[in-house]
Design a protein around this motif. Sequence first.
Motif, PDB file in Angstrom:
ATOM      1  N   ASP A 138       0.841  -1.191   0.000  1.00 33.25           N
ATOM      2  CA  ASP A 138       0.000   0.000   0.000  1.00 33.25           C
ATOM      3  C   ASP A 138       0.879   1.245   0.000  1.00 33.25           C
ATOM      4  OD1 ASP A 138       0.822   0.504   2.671  1.00 33.25           O
ATOM      5  OD2 ASP A 138      -0.870  -0.628   3.476  1.00 33.25           O
ATOM      6  N   LYS A 139       0.261   2.412  -0.039  1.00 31.77           N
ATOM      7  CA  LYS A 139       1.031   3.648  -0.185  1.00 31.77           C
ATOM      8  C   LYS A 139       1.888   3.960   1.037  1.00 31.77           C
ATOM      9  CE  LYS A 139      -2.311   7.081   1.485  1.00 31.77           C
ATOM     10  NZ  LYS A 139      -3.032   8.329   1.118  1.00 31.77           N
ATOM     11  N   HIS A 140       1.599   3.310   2.154  1.00 31.24           N
ATOM     12  CA  HIS A 140       2.387   3.521   3.366  1.00 31.24           C
ATOM     13  C   HIS A 140       3.593   2.587   3.437  1.00 31.24           C
ATOM     14  CE1 HIS A 140      -0.789   6.156   4.619  1.00 31.24           C
ATOM     15  NE2 HIS A 140      -1.673   5.179   4.571  1.00 31.24           N
ATOM     16  N   ARG A 173       9.057  15.582 -11.172  1.00 33.43           N
ATOM     17  CA  ARG A 173       9.304  14.864  -9.916  1.00 33.43           C
ATOM     18  C   ARG A 173       8.608  15.572  -8.753  1.00 33.43           C
ATOM     19  NH1 ARG A 173      14.460  13.910 -12.351  1.00 33.43           N
ATOM     20  NH2 ARG A 173      15.246  15.893 -11.532  1.00 33.43           N
ATOM     21  N   LYS A 174       8.691  16.901  -8.724  1.00 34.37           N
ATOM     22  CA  LYS A 174       8.037  17.663  -7.655  1.00 34.37           C
ATOM     23  C   LYS A 174       6.525  17.469  -7.689  1.00 34.37           C
ATOM     24  CE  LYS A 174      11.436  21.381  -7.021  1.00 34.37           C
ATOM     25  NZ  LYS A 174      11.698  22.840  -7.196  1.00 34.37           N
ATOM     26  N   ALA A 175       5.946  17.442  -8.885  1.00 33.38           N
ATOM     27  CA  ALA A 175       4.496  17.265  -9.008  1.00 33.38           C
ATOM     28  C   ALA A 175       4.065  15.889  -8.497  1.00 33.38           C
ATOM     29  CB  ALA A 175       4.074  17.449 -10.465  1.00 33.38           C
ATOM     30  N   ILE A 176       4.845  14.861  -8.829  1.00 31.96           N
ATOM     31  CA  ILE A 176       4.520  13.514  -8.353  1.00 31.96           C
ATOM     32  C   ILE A 176       4.660  13.446  -6.833  1.00 31.96           C
ATOM     33  CG2 ILE A 176       5.127  11.068  -8.463  1.00 31.96           C
ATOM     34  CD1 ILE A 176       6.244  11.641 -11.302  1.00 31.96           C
ATOM     35  N   LEU A 177       5.726  14.024  -6.311  1.00 28.23           N
ATOM     36  CA  LEU A 177       5.947  14.004  -4.861  1.00 28.23           C
ATOM     37  C   LEU A 177       4.858  14.772  -4.120  1.00 28.23           C
ATOM     38  CD1 LEU A 177       9.821  14.463  -4.843  1.00 28.23           C
ATOM     39  CD2 LEU A 177       8.556  12.409  -4.165  1.00 28.23           C
ATOM     40  N   GLU A 178       4.324  15.805  -4.749  1.00 26.86           N
ATOM     41  CA  GLU A 178       3.208  16.532  -4.135  1.00 26.86           C
ATOM     42  C   GLU A 178       1.976  15.633  -4.055  1.00 26.86           C
ATOM     43  OE1 GLU A 178       0.814  19.314  -2.345  1.00 26.86           O
ATOM     44  OE2 GLU A 178       3.005  19.243  -2.532  1.00 26.86           O
ATOM     45  N   ASP A 179       1.722  14.858  -5.115  1.00 25.76           N
ATOM     46  CA  ASP A 179       0.629  13.878  -5.073  1.00 25.76           C
ATOM     47  C   ASP A 179       0.854  12.861  -3.957  1.00 25.76           C
ATOM     48  OD1 ASP A 179      -0.692  14.985  -7.209  1.00 25.76           O
ATOM     49  OD2 ASP A 179      -0.220  13.386  -8.634  1.00 25.76           O
ATOM     50  N   MET A 180       2.120  12.524  -3.713  1.00 31.42           N
ATOM     51  CA  MET A 180       2.476  11.451  -2.779  1.00 31.42           C
ATOM     52  C   MET A 180       2.968  11.998  -1.435  1.00 31.42           C
ATOM     53  SD  MET A 180       4.560   8.838  -5.280  1.00 31.42           S
ATOM     54  CE  MET A 180       3.772   7.980  -6.628  1.00 31.42           C
ATOM     55  N   ARG A 181       2.490  13.163  -1.050  1.00 30.51           N
ATOM     56  CA  ARG A 181       3.044  13.801   0.153  1.00 30.51           C
ATOM     57  C   ARG A 181       2.834  12.970   1.418  1.00 30.51           C
ATOM     58  NH1 ARG A 181      -0.967  16.601  -2.113  1.00 30.51           N
ATOM     59  NH2 ARG A 181      -2.922  16.924  -0.990  1.00 30.51           N
ATOM     60  N   ASP A 182       1.807  12.090   1.445  1.00 35.54           N
ATOM     61  CA  ASP A 182       1.616  11.244   2.628  1.00 35.54           C
ATOM     62  C   ASP A 182       1.922   9.773   2.329  1.00 35.54           C
ATOM     63  OD1 ASP A 182      -0.561  10.825   0.973  1.00 35.54           O
ATOM     64  OD2 ASP A 182      -2.018  10.685   2.610  1.00 35.54           O
ATOM     65  N   TRP A 183       2.674   9.516   1.235  1.00 39.60           N
ATOM     66  CA  TRP A 183       3.071   8.152   0.908  1.00 39.60           C
ATOM     67  C   TRP A 183       4.375   7.804   1.628  1.00 39.60           C
ATOM     68  CZ3 TRP A 183       1.747   5.766  -4.425  1.00 39.60           C
ATOM     69  CH2 TRP A 183       0.462   6.166  -4.829  1.00 39.60           C
ATOM     70  N   SER A 184       4.717   6.537   1.599  1.00 35.20           N
ATOM     71  CA  SER A 184       5.920   6.037   2.259  1.00 35.20           C
ATOM     72  C   SER A 184       7.181   6.740   1.752  1.00 35.20           C
ATOM     73  CB  SER A 184       6.043   4.530   1.996  1.00 35.20           C
ATOM     74  OG  SER A 184       7.355   4.078   2.179  1.00 35.20           O
ATOM     75  N   PRO A 185       8.131   7.063   2.655  1.00 36.10           N
ATOM     76  CA  PRO A 185       9.420   7.624   2.211  1.00 36.10           C
ATOM     77  C   PRO A 185      10.132   6.723   1.200  1.00 36.10           C
ATOM     78  CG  PRO A 185       9.179   7.877   4.577  1.00 36.10           C
ATOM     79  CD  PRO A 185       8.029   7.024   4.124  1.00 36.10           C
ATOM     80  N   PHE A 186       9.967   5.414   1.326  1.00 33.61           N
ATOM     81  CA  PHE A 186      10.582   4.477   0.381  1.00 33.61           C
ATOM     82  C   PHE A 186      10.070   4.717  -1.039  1.00 33.61           C
ATOM     83  CE2 PHE A 186       9.908   0.258  -1.736  1.00 33.61           C
ATOM     84  CZ  PHE A 186      11.227   0.054  -2.133  1.00 33.61           C
TER      85      PHE A 186
END
Length: 382
Positions: free
Chosen positions: A81-83, A241-254
């Motif tokens: 999962d995303k976490h 990359r920044k746009a994707i990371l913004e979408d994934m701001r609460d996803w796992s650091p991995f």
Amino acid sequence: MSRRVAISGAGPAGLCLANLLSKQAGFSVRVFERDAHLHATPQGGSLDLHEDAQAAIQSAGLFSEFKKYARYGDQDSVIMDKHGKVHMEMKEPDQNKPEIDRGALREILANGLPKDIIKWGTKVDRVEPRRVHFGDGSSEQFDLIVGADGAWSKVRPLLTTVPPFYAGISGYDANIRNASTKHPELVKALCNGTTFVTAGSEGCFVVQKNGNDCYKSYYLKPTPEDWVKTNGIERSGETQRKAILEDMRDWSPFIRDIVKAYDDDIVQRPIYMLMPGIAWDSKPTVTAIGDAISLQSPYAGLGVNTAIAEAHKLAQCLIQHKDDQHKAIEEYEAWTHEYARSKMELSWNNLQMFMKEGAIEKIKMFIEMQAAEAGAEESKPE
């Protein structure tokens, strides 16, 4: 007299068909491809080649070359999962479905042909029932025209007016090259195959081991059809990359670390499909294979396998019915209407499963059901 066959498109399906027919007496084959040369366009990630597609490679006399590039050990899968919580791991490689990079497969098929068969840098502009018109204004007449020219085929309109439909998702394709050198800790943490991350309606993320120390990654999410044109995201690697990371701001650091490792050549694309069950009345001088008639979402991993199997079946029918081309086409199309329909339905159903809430449990149930069916099939007496 040899039958003149035009194949529009030098993807795996078109090149496989060209190999199968050009090795038979009675066929004069030409492949027309708008790419200027074999390596002009990136070819996407790795795929596992199934037994029916491998049979086509064997019939083309290229299986020994295929085995030089096939990878029989990169078939592990992880679903998380995303976490970052792992919900399923599959570590048993399927020796019957080896991995191969799409670019390597295309190169094997292209190199199997005499150099004068593929006409690189030749754009097919439009097609009539026995005539191909090219981008430079010239045209040629053929006995058979085969569309192997993908989603926006110039040949398909002669068979059906049904267009591709937007599958409801768009996203990013990316590469991580020289991975073990640049990102050794990341490589150690990734499985020896494909990692799937599903976040339901937030999207699905995939990272896949390829050859040549490269990983391919895909992030797809539900969007309006015009998202790629209207999202306002600059096409530089850093901005995307920044746009994707913004979408994934609460996803796992991995998972976020994988995105941070992306090379700059990130591509945005929408996903289109053809309606499962699409059919038409056969025409005596025109047919099609691959994405031109069986365009699928990537969520079954069967697009190239379907395309190559279609090329094989069409070649078999044309060879068997050398004196009755229309009968050959009718027999092939009757087969693929059913064969491709099941693959297209699976890809659509899987897309829906990955993009909805509760996806993890549904995917686990689906995989367990497939494993049970495969076990039952293997246990049947011969």
